[in-house]
Scaffold this motif. Structure first.
Motif, PDB file in Angstrom:
ATOM      1  N   ASP A   1      47.656  50.778  62.984  1.00 18.50           N
ATOM      2  CA  ASP A   1      48.903  50.828  62.217  1.00 18.50           C
ATOM      3  C   ASP A   1      49.283  49.428  61.737  1.00 18.50           C
ATOM      4  O   ASP A   1      49.476  48.520  62.558  1.00 18.50           O
ATOM      5  N   TYR A   2      49.417  49.284  60.415  1.00 16.49           N
ATOM      6  CA  TYR A   2      49.834  48.010  59.829  1.00 16.49           C
ATOM      7  C   TYR A   2      51.186  48.174  59.141  1.00 16.49           C
ATOM      8  O   TYR A   2      51.510  49.262  58.634  1.00 16.49           O
ATOM      9  N   LYS A   3      51.930  47.111  59.116  1.00 17.66           N
ATOM     10  CA  LYS A   3      53.114  47.019  58.260  1.00 17.66           C
ATOM     11  C   LYS A   3      52.945  45.742  57.435  1.00 17.66           C
ATOM     12  O   LYS A   3      53.291  44.649  57.888  1.00 17.66           O
ATOM     13  N   LEU A   4      52.383  45.890  56.261  1.00 15.62           N
ATOM     14  CA  LEU A   4      52.125  44.736  55.407  1.00 15.62           C
ATOM     15  C   LEU A   4      53.427  44.207  54.842  1.00 15.62           C
ATOM     16  O   LEU A   4      54.240  44.970  54.322  1.00 15.62           O
ATOM     17  N   GLU A   5      53.604  42.921  54.959  1.00 11.02           N
ATOM     18  CA  GLU A   5      54.774  42.241  54.405  1.00 11.02           C
ATOM     19  C   GLU A   5      54.291  41.261  53.347  1.00 11.02           C
ATOM     20  O   GLU A   5      53.312  40.539  53.558  1.00 11.02           O
ATOM     21  N   GLY A   6      54.960  41.238  52.207  1.00 11.53           N
ATOM     22  CA  GLY A   6      54.561  40.332  51.148  1.00 11.53           C
ATOM     23  C   GLY A   6      55.548  40.352  50.010  1.00 11.53           C
ATOM     24  O   GLY A   6      56.747  40.549  50.214  1.00 11.53           O
ATOM     25  N   ASP A   7      55.045  40.175  48.810  1.00 13.23           N
ATOM     26  CA  ASP A   7      55.937  40.169  47.656  1.00 13.23           C
ATOM     27  C   ASP A   7      55.237  40.766  46.448  1.00 13.23           C
ATOM     28  O   ASP A   7      54.010  40.798  46.352  1.00 13.23           O
ATOM     29  N   THR A   8      56.061  41.262  45.552  1.00 13.76           N
ATOM     30  CA  THR A   8      55.629  41.800  44.267  1.00 13.76           C
ATOM     31  C   THR A   8      56.198  40.904  43.178  1.00 13.76           C
ATOM     32  O   THR A   8      57.405  40.695  43.119  1.00 13.76           O
ATOM     33  N   GLN A   9      55.319  40.389  42.319  1.00 16.01           N
ATOM     34  CA  GLN A   9      55.759  39.515  41.243  1.00 16.01           C
ATOM     35  C   GLN A   9      55.433  40.156  39.899  1.00 16.01           C
ATOM     36  O   GLN A   9      54.295  40.544  39.645  1.00 16.01           O
ATOM     37  N   ILE A  10      56.450  40.273  39.054  1.00 15.48           N
ATOM     38  CA  ILE A  10      56.287  40.827  37.703  1.00 15.48           C
ATOM     39  C   ILE A  10      56.593  39.722  36.710  1.00 15.48           C
ATOM     40  O   ILE A  10      57.640  39.076  36.783  1.00 15.48           O
ATOM     41  N   SER A  11      55.669  39.477  35.784  1.00 16.07           N
ATOM     42  CA  SER A  11      55.828  38.361  34.846  1.00 16.07           C
ATOM     43  C   SER A  11      55.393  38.773  33.445  1.00 16.07           C
ATOM     44  O   SER A  11      54.634  39.733  33.272  1.00 16.07           O
TER      45      SER A  11
END
Length: 444
Positions: free
Chosen positions: A238-248
């Motif tokens: 079981d993973y809980k990926l943490e990160g970010d989404t960048q829209i440009s």
């Protein structure tokens, strides 16, 4: 209108994160070069060297001497894209027609897969060990201007595992082994967003990572001194990926150039994804026919049906959008798979051993959801291996595999701005790959 445009941007981000999950769904086999030579036919029963720590931890009890094994596999893939077509319709701008772009194929760069193991017998019953290997991974890097860029043009995902392990031999016939796994997953995915009010594409880039625990457990039973069978269970993680989404980009609607209609979607948002990689059960039999010949047979079941859907939590949105788009779900509908393998080894003399094997692997994906990021189907592989023992303390293993897949089709379509803007991409993929491996085992 504002909510509709924002939903478009966030839906693009969900698509990319969903692909990250599917990329992790393709397990790598390259955790043992000696096993690679027989197409991994005897993975849970051969116990030839320290790489058994992954194949079946119970096999460590068969190793009589302390040893270290390390190696690397290199994968060179080839893809031909045929009968490709794409179309777009933009009701807001009153435009429609074929999507421009190229279909060069060969989007997978040469990829290296490292591995390393150490096993130390404590006495005639107990053995300890530790291994580092890569159980999952994917990289696809299409050319700039790829025709299917709206459905994914760059993907890189990998899982690196550290496994401390212990095995115990009850008697001359039965051994067991267990090892917790410490797994690190990280990835980066990118795709294009078609121009809505502008003429140029926007971009979505997603990065995330996590560390999670699992375990491997196995049993090995020796029916006779020449015949043994093994079973290995690799747990789900079981993973809980943490990160970010960048829209440009510079689209007037996705940006802030049109008062009253722009949604100011460009920017970076916190994103998280709950992901569970599937468990698998590997069963194999090893039979030493005589002093020269050894035969192997194996099968593995993987529970890919766990991946029914992906739910992404997005944060940092404006309050009006967060109420509706804080959680977005996308179906995947994968199915369980089986793989099968047969192999043989022939001992030329004390120094040289030849290996070969044939394997068949099912793909968990289906025609409805298959994307350009993971355009794979059922595959067949043939392998050859060579072991050289210059001394009693050292073994050098070399292996080569060639695999080919059934032709697979991509039929993707996507809507933006409440259906006012549409994109589609259709193509047939022909995939094949060469695998090369080298490893050395040293006994103390």
């Amino acid at each position: 209108m504002k909510k509709t445009w924002l939903k478009t941007a966030i839906a693009v981000a969900v698509g990319a994160l969903s692909t990250q999950a599917m990329a992790a769904g393709f397990a790598l086999n390259e955790q043992s070069i000696s096993g690679m030579g027989t197409s991994f036919a005897g993975r849970s029963s051969s116990a030839d060297d320290a790489t058994t720590l992954f194949g079946n931890p119970a096999g460590m009890s068969r190793l009589k001497r302390e040893q270290v094994s390390f190696g690397m596999a290199a994968i060179s893939a080839k893809t031909d894209i045929k009968d490709a077509s794409g179309a777009f319709a933009n009701g807001l701008a009153g435009r429609a027609g074929p999507t421009s772009g190229t279909n060069d194929g060969d989007m997978v760069p040469v990829t290296a897969v490292p591995m390393g193991y150490y096993v130390k017998p404590i006495d005639d019953k107990w053995a300890l060990g530790v291994g580092v290997y890569v159980p999952f991974g994917l990289i696809t890097d299409y050319e700039s201007g790829f025709q299917g860029r709206y459905f994914g043009d760059y993907s890189e995902v990998r899982v690196i595992t550290v496994q401390p392990t212990v095995s115990y031999r009850f008697n001359e016939k039965l051994s067991v082994g267990f090892g917790p796994t410490i797994n690190r997953i990280d990835g980066q995915l990118e795709s294009a967003v078609p121009g809505i009010a502008g003429a140029t594409d926007s971009r979505v880039k997603i990065e995330g990572d996590d560390t999670a625990l699992g375990f491997n457990v196995g049993a090995l039973y020796e029916f006779t001194p020449h015949t043994r069978a093994g079973i290995t269970y690799h747990s789900s993680v079981d993973y809980k990926l943490e990160g970010d989404t960048q829209i440009s980009g510079n689209d007037p609607v996705l940006g802030s150039a049109i008062p009253g209609r722009s949604v100011n979607a460009y920017g970076k948002y916190d994103a998280s994804l709950d992901l569970e990689t599937p468990e698998s059960v590997d069963v194999s039999v090893t039979h030493e026919l005589n002093a020269d010949w050894t035969l192997y047979a194996g099968a593995m079941w993987t529970r890919w049906s766990r991946l029914e859907q992906i739910s992404v939590e997005n944060q940092g949105l404006n309050p009006a959008a967060a109420t509706q788009f804080g959680t977005i779900t996308e179906p995947q509908d994968w199915h369980d798979t089986w793989s099968y393998a047969l192999g043989a080894a022939y001992k030329l003399n004390k120094q040289w051993t030849l290996r070969t094997g044939l394997a068949y692997d099912q793909s968990p994906t289906n025609n409805t959801h298959r994307s350009p990021r993971i355009p794979t189907g059922d595959r067949t592989a043939v392998s050859f291996g060579l072991a050289w023992n210059p001394t009693d303390d050292m073994t050098v293993d070399l292996a080569y595999s060639y695999l080919w897949e059934e032709d697979t089709t991509i039929n993707q379509d996507k809507s933006y701005a409440g259906g006012a803007v549409q994109q589609s991409y259709n193509a047939t993929y022909e995939n094949s790959a060469h695998g090369f491996g080298a490893a050395m085992t040293y006994r103390f």
